[in-house]
Design an enzyme around this catalytic site. Structure first.
Site, PDB file in Angstrom:
ATOM      1  N   ALA A   3       0.865  -1.177   0.000  1.00 54.33           N
ATOM      2  CA  ALA A   3       0.000   0.000   0.000  1.00 54.33           C
ATOM      3  C   ALA A   3       0.900   1.224   0.000  1.00 54.33           C
ATOM      4  CB  ALA A   3      -0.886  -0.017   1.234  1.00 54.33           C
ATOM      5  N   GLU A  32       4.457  -5.299   7.308  1.00 58.38           N
ATOM      6  CA  GLU A  32       3.618  -4.320   8.008  1.00 58.38           C
ATOM      7  C   GLU A  32       4.063  -4.066   9.439  1.00 58.38           C
ATOM      8  OE1 GLU A  32       2.472  -6.740   6.070  1.00 58.38           O
ATOM      9  OE2 GLU A  32       0.970  -5.930   4.697  1.00 58.38           O
ATOM     10  N   GLU A  62      -0.259  -9.397  -0.638  1.00 61.94           N
ATOM     11  CA  GLU A  62      -1.662  -9.803  -0.435  1.00 61.94           C
ATOM     12  C   GLU A  62      -2.419  -9.894  -1.757  1.00 61.94           C
ATOM     13  OE1 GLU A  62      -1.952  -6.602   2.644  1.00 61.94           O
ATOM     14  OE2 GLU A  62      -3.159  -8.094   3.690  1.00 61.94           O
ATOM     15  N   GLY A  95       0.738  -5.044   0.865  1.00 62.63           N
ATOM     16  CA  GLY A  95      -0.474  -5.135   0.042  1.00 62.63           C
ATOM     17  C   GLY A  95      -0.219  -5.781  -1.317  1.00 62.63           C
TER      18      GLY A  95
HETATM   19  N1  CO8 Z   1       4.585   3.232  -0.550  1.00 63.62           N
HETATM   20  C1  CO8 Z   1       4.998   4.426  -1.044  1.00 63.62           C
HETATM   21  N2  CO8 Z   1       6.178   4.606  -1.675  1.00 63.62           N
HETATM   22  C2  CO8 Z   1       6.998   3.547  -1.790  1.00 63.62           C
HETATM   23  C3  CO8 Z   1       6.641   2.278  -1.286  1.00 63.62           C
HETATM   24  C4  CO8 Z   1       5.367   2.128  -0.644  1.00 63.62           C
HETATM   25  N3  CO8 Z   1       4.923   0.952  -0.160  1.00 63.62           N
HETATM   26  N4  CO8 Z   1       7.656   1.417  -1.536  1.00 63.62           N
HETATM   27  C5  CO8 Z   1       8.604   2.140  -2.167  1.00 63.62           C
HETATM   28  N5  CO8 Z   1       8.216   3.418  -2.324  1.00 63.62           N
HETATM   29  C6  CO8 Z   1       8.949   4.521  -2.959  1.00 63.62           C
HETATM   30  C7  CO8 Z   1      10.118   4.980  -2.107  1.00 63.62           C
HETATM   31  O1  CO8 Z   1       9.671   5.882  -1.110  1.00 63.62           O
HETATM   32  C8  CO8 Z   1      11.005   5.632  -3.142  1.00 63.62           C
HETATM   33  O2  CO8 Z   1      10.478   6.897  -3.455  1.00 63.62           O
HETATM   34  P1  CO8 Z   1      11.494   8.158  -3.661  1.00 63.62           P
HETATM   35  O3  CO8 Z   1      12.351   7.750  -4.825  1.00 63.62           O
HETATM   36  O4  CO8 Z   1      10.566   9.280  -3.963  1.00 63.62           O
HETATM   37  O5  CO8 Z   1      12.257   8.288  -2.411  1.00 63.62           O
HETATM   38  C9  CO8 Z   1      10.773   4.755  -4.376  1.00 63.62           C
HETATM   39  O6  CO8 Z   1       9.561   4.042  -4.154  1.00 63.62           O
HETATM   40  C10 CO8 Z   1      11.883   3.744  -4.591  1.00 63.62           C
HETATM   41  O7  CO8 Z   1      12.029   3.010  -3.409  1.00 63.62           O
HETATM   42  P2  CO8 Z   1      13.454   2.848  -2.640  1.00 63.62           P
HETATM   43  O8  CO8 Z   1      14.350   3.996  -2.962  1.00 63.62           O
HETATM   44  O9  CO8 Z   1      13.163   2.582  -1.203  1.00 63.62           O
HETATM   45  O10 CO8 Z   1      13.994   1.536  -3.376  1.00 63.62           O
HETATM   46  P3  CO8 Z   1      15.029   0.478  -2.771  1.00 63.62           P
HETATM   47  O11 CO8 Z   1      15.394  -0.419  -3.909  1.00 63.62           O
HETATM   48  O12 CO8 Z   1      16.117   1.145  -2.023  1.00 63.62           O
HETATM   49  O13 CO8 Z   1      14.165  -0.366  -1.692  1.00 63.62           O
HETATM   50  C11 CO8 Z   1      12.225  -1.586  -0.949  1.00 63.62           C
HETATM   51  C12 CO8 Z   1      13.124  -1.169  -2.133  1.00 63.62           C
HETATM   52  C13 CO8 Z   1      13.008  -2.531  -0.027  1.00 63.62           C
HETATM   53  C14 CO8 Z   1      11.054  -2.316  -1.534  1.00 63.62           C
HETATM   54  C15 CO8 Z   1      11.788  -0.326  -0.146  1.00 63.62           C
HETATM   55  O14 CO8 Z   1      11.266   0.630  -1.063  1.00 63.62           O
HETATM   56  C16 CO8 Z   1      10.722  -0.595   0.867  1.00 63.62           C
HETATM   57  O15 CO8 Z   1      10.994  -1.156   1.924  1.00 63.62           O
HETATM   58  N6  CO8 Z   1       9.445  -0.208   0.586  1.00 63.62           N
HETATM   59  C17 CO8 Z   1       8.354  -0.275   1.495  1.00 63.62           C
HETATM   60  C18 CO8 Z   1       7.774  -1.662   1.522  1.00 63.62           C
HETATM   61  C19 CO8 Z   1       6.682  -1.778   2.546  1.00 63.62           C
HETATM   62  O16 CO8 Z   1       6.869  -1.553   3.731  1.00 63.62           O
HETATM   63  N7  CO8 Z   1       5.484  -2.174   2.077  1.00 63.62           N
HETATM   64  C20 CO8 Z   1       4.382  -2.391   2.913  1.00 63.62           C
HETATM   65  C21 CO8 Z   1       3.527  -1.178   3.015  1.00 63.62           C
HETATM   66  S1  CO8 Z   1       2.213  -1.375   4.227  1.00 63.62           S
HETATM   67  C22 CO8 Z   1       1.065  -2.298   3.415  1.00 63.62           C
HETATM   68  O17 CO8 Z   1       1.232  -2.689   2.290  1.00 63.62           O
HETATM   69  C23 CO8 Z   1      -0.156  -2.585   4.194  1.00 63.62           C
HETATM   70  C24 CO8 Z   1      -1.259  -3.160   3.325  1.00 63.62           C
HETATM   71  C25 CO8 Z   1      -2.577  -3.139   4.018  1.00 63.62           C
HETATM   72  C26 CO8 Z   1      -3.121  -1.747   4.088  1.00 63.62           C
HETATM   73  C27 CO8 Z   1      -4.455  -1.773   4.743  1.00 63.62           C
HETATM   74  C28 CO8 Z   1      -5.202  -0.481   4.576  1.00 63.62           C
HETATM   75  C29 CO8 Z   1      -5.356   0.286   5.812  1.00 63.62           C
END
Ligand code: CO8
Length: 257
Positions: free
Chosen positions: A63, A131, A111, A108
């Site tokens: 998400a 999460e 999922e 997400g």
């Molecule tokens: N949301 C928003 N932006 C994201 C997300 C995300 N989930 N993942 C990556 N991005 C963005 C980064 O912020 C970055 O943006 P910017 O260039 O503007 O800084 C861009 O994508 C590239 O990402 P990275 O520079 O971090 O890339 P890396 O190769 O260094 O890292 C990773 C890759 C390991 C995947 C890292 O981006 C990461 O850890 N991302 C987050 C993953 C995460 O925690 N996902 C779970 C989110 S919570 C969720 O999904 C809950 C679902 C249920 C919701 C229920 C509703 C209430």
């Protein structure tokens, strides 16, 4: 569409999540466009298989955290409900849905892949339920689908530790059915989709309905459903399939949907 691309070829639709700058994270716009696309595909009775994949290095990295951060609890509940409804639609979509997991399938995005009928992964695929790192829990039914697919203890392990597993580990857990190189991913998935297109279309839909019915309602009701669906196949399509076998020819499914 701003956030996804749709292609349709040979009865196979492919939806590519396409917000590579945010690793294809799911925000409200994605859900809106995804539901509109599913409406369109549901109305297209020529389709036999749907494939999901992602542009760039992610399938879907979860998400959209930037959009979620400021939500109040009630708003988070609404967002979770949108995810539940959309992924239930995918799980119960009238044709098989394959996740072609090209890269990160996190939160997400994981999922979403769990709601598909099965997963084919590239060697670059990575899976995680991260999460709890954010002080959250899965909100798109990961807590419900994951244990059914990998068993309760594997699910608890992944959900408590947020460990990121690679494609081969995911295959060992039964999450993923095949692992191939990045270059081979879409070719392999399309081949599998074409194999499914070559089967009796009503039979494929019926298998999907019956498997899901049993998983959701349990063995006894699932068994009754199977009997009902089995009998239902003995119309023209089943006759064509059995006649083709006995006449040593290829079945012609052209007039069946
Ligand atoms: N949301 C928003 N932006 C994201 C997300 C995300 N989930 N993942 C990556 N991005 C963005 C980064 O912020 C970055 O943006 P910017 O260039 O503007 O800084 C861009 O994508 C590239 O990402 P990275 O520079 O971090 O890339 P890396 O190769 O260094 O890292 C990773 C890759 C390991 C995947 C890292 O981006 C990461 O850890 N991302 C987050 C993953 C995460 O925690 N996902 C779970 C989110 S919570 C969720 O999904 C809950 C679902 C249920 C919701 C229920 C509703 C209430």
């Amino acid at each position: 569409m701003n956030t996804l691309q749709l292609t349709i070829k040979n009865h196979i639709a492919t939806i590519t999540f396409s917000r590579p700058n945010a690793l294809n994270a799911l925000n409200s716009e994605v859900f809106n466009e995804l539901n509109l696309t599913l409406d369109e595909l549901e109305a297209n009775k020529d389709l036999r298989v749907l494939i999901f994949t992602g542009e760039g290095k992610a399938f879907v990295a979860g998400a959209d955290i930037a959009e979620m951060r400021d939500k109040l609890p009630a708003e988070a509940g609404v967002f979770s409900k949108i995810g539940h409804q959309t992924f239930e639609r995918i799980e119960n979509f009238p044709i098989p849905v394959i996740a072609a997991v090209n890269g990160f399938a996190l939160g997400g995005g994981f999922e979403l892949a769990l709601a598909c009928d099965f997963m084919i992964a590239s060697e670059k695929a990575k899976f995680s339920a991260p999460e709890v790192n954010l002080g959250l829990i899965p909100g798109f039914n990961g807590t419900q689908r994951l244990p059914k697919i990998v068993g309760a203890n594997n699910a608890r392990y992944l959900l408590y530790t947020a460990e990121m597993v690679d494609a081969n580990e995911a295959k060992q857990m039964g999450l993923v059915q095949k692992v191939v190189s990045v270059e081979e991913l879409m070719g392999t998935v399309n081949k599998i989709a074409e194999t499914i297109v070559g089967k009796g279309p009503q039979a494929i839909k019926s298998v999907k309905t019956t498997v899901n019915f049993g998983l959701q309602k349990g063995h006894a009701e699932g068994s009754l459903k199977e009997r009902e669906e089995f009998a239902h196949q003995f119309g023209e399509q089943g006759k064509e399939g059995m006649n083709a076998f006995l006449e040593k020819r290829k079945a012609n499914w052209d007039s069946f949907r």
